[in-house]
Design a protein around this motif. Structure first.
Motif, PDB file in Angstrom:
ATOM      1  N   THR A  33       0.594  -1.376  -0.499  1.00 47.73           N
ATOM      2  CA  THR A  33       0.108  -0.223   0.108  1.00 47.73           C
ATOM      3  C   THR A  33       0.787   0.985   0.448  1.00 47.73           C
ATOM      4  O   THR A  33       1.864   1.579   0.640  1.00 47.73           O
ATOM      5  CB  THR A  33      -1.337   0.006   1.298  1.00 47.73           C
ATOM      6  N   ASN A  62       2.200   4.798   0.481  1.00 45.28           N
ATOM      7  CA  ASN A  62       1.615   5.772   1.893  1.00 45.28           C
ATOM      8  C   ASN A  62       0.762   6.902   1.380  1.00 45.28           C
ATOM      9  O   ASN A  62      -0.332   7.291   2.865  1.00 45.28           O
ATOM     10  CB  ASN A  62       2.653   6.829   1.955  1.00 45.28           C
ATOM     11  N   ASN A  63       0.174   7.735   0.274  1.00 48.84           N
ATOM     12  CA  ASN A  63      -0.664   8.492   0.066  1.00 48.84           C
ATOM     13  C   ASN A  63      -2.494   7.526   0.297  1.00 48.84           C
ATOM     14  O   ASN A  63      -3.543   7.451   0.887  1.00 48.84           O
ATOM     15  CB  ASN A  63      -1.401   9.219  -1.387  1.00 48.84           C
ATOM     16  N   LEU A  70      -2.704   4.658   2.377  1.00 53.88           N
ATOM     17  CA  LEU A  70      -2.803   4.858   3.728  1.00 53.88           C
ATOM     18  C   LEU A  70      -3.019   6.057   4.046  1.00 53.88           C
ATOM     19  O   LEU A  70      -4.410   5.179   4.813  1.00 53.88           O
ATOM     20  CB  LEU A  70      -1.368   4.331   4.025  1.00 53.88           C
ATOM     21  N   VAL A  71      -3.405   7.111   3.393  1.00 48.30           N
ATOM     22  CA  VAL A  71      -3.731   8.120   4.409  1.00 48.30           C
ATOM     23  C   VAL A  71      -5.081   8.417   3.927  1.00 48.30           C
ATOM     24  O   VAL A  71      -6.417   8.658   5.227  1.00 48.30           O
ATOM     25  CB  VAL A  71      -2.575   9.590   3.715  1.00 48.30           C
ATOM     26  N   ASP A 128       1.024  10.386   9.516  1.00 51.86           N
ATOM     27  CA  ASP A 128       1.538   9.470   7.779  1.00 51.86           C
ATOM     28  C   ASP A 128       1.207  10.210   6.841  1.00 51.86           C
ATOM     29  O   ASP A 128       2.515  10.426   5.760  1.00 51.86           O
ATOM     30  CB  ASP A 128       0.662   8.294   7.712  1.00 51.86           C
ATOM     31  N   GLY A 178       4.908  12.092   6.936  1.00 48.59           N
ATOM     32  CA  GLY A 178       6.134  10.930   7.906  1.00 48.59           C
ATOM     33  C   GLY A 178       6.781  11.716   8.720  1.00 48.59           C
ATOM     34  O   GLY A 178       7.741  11.218   9.056  1.00 48.59           O
ATOM     35  N   LYS A 227       3.721   9.933  14.630  1.00 53.16           N
ATOM     36  CA  LYS A 227       2.950   8.368  15.088  1.00 53.16           C
ATOM     37  C   LYS A 227       2.964   8.336  16.180  1.00 53.16           C
ATOM     38  O   LYS A 227       2.444   7.110  16.559  1.00 53.16           O
ATOM     39  CB  LYS A 227       4.039   8.092  13.868  1.00 53.16           C
TER      40      LYS A 227
END
Length: 196
Positions: free
Chosen positions: A101, A103-104, A106-107, A149, A152, A157
């Motif tokens: 997946t 990162n975008n 996942l966001v 996320d 970063g 997190k």
């Protein structure tokens, strides 16, 4: 002349909410200990996601349907499927069945779940203060995860991890309170009922 006798159906099904809340809460605490930076994603978290956070919540949701509880059905079944999806997102790339997946993506996934949770939060305003805290803190958790996320930023997190531990612990409290209050026939642990 025929007569009809009314039949009364008594619901003898146990309250599934404590199972769903404890399954959600314990799995959430363990995942967020990871998010706080104490250990990596591992077989323990993924197994909890499949069997307790996932399967047990879906079972609780199905029982809520039998009890004509639309909120419980929607919440427990959905969050059970969230956990199964989370495990799938971790396993499918390792099995070569899907790309990891991005990162975008996942966001977007976390943001959609945050929006869904916010909408369910409004339902808790008619249920109890304990559930308001669970869902309110879960909205904040998803917001922090999205922020962390998207940027970063590891500190955000980790903050999300600590906040997620509080959220999960509040769900465990709410589930155990329902069990103990039922067993003892009185309020052992308060849930903060609201006027309807």
């Amino acid at each position: 002349m025929s007569t009809t006798t009314p039949v009364s159906v008594v619901d003898s099904t146990a309250n599934p909410a404590p199972l769903g809340l404890c399954a959600f809460g314990m799995t959430t605490v363990l995942l967020n200990i990871h998010n706080a930076g104490f250990f990596e994603i591992n077989a323990m978290i993924l197994s909890m996601g499949i069997f307790y956070g996932g399967t047990a919540q879906v079972i609780a949701g199905i029982i809520e349907a039998k009890k004509n509880n639309t909120f419980g059905l929607t919440a427990f079944t959905s969050y059970g499927m969230f956990w199964l999806t989370f495990v799938g997102m971790n396993f499918l790339p390792k099995l070569g069945l899907a790309e990891k997946t991005a990162n975008n993506a996942l966001v977007a996934f976390l943001a959609m779940w945050g929006l869904f949770t916010l909408l369910l939060f409004f339902g808790t305003l008619r249920l109890s203060k304990a559930l308001q805290f669970v869902f309110g803190s879960l909205v904040i958790l998803f917001g922090l995860l999205v922020w962390g996320d998207a940027t970063g930023n590891e500190n955000i997190k980790h903050l999300a991890g600590y906040e997620g531990i509080i959220c999960g612990a509040s769900a465990i409290y709410t589930g155990i309170a329902q069990v103990l209050n039922e067993v003892y026939g009185r309020v052992v642990l308060p849930l903060g009922p609201v006027a309807k």
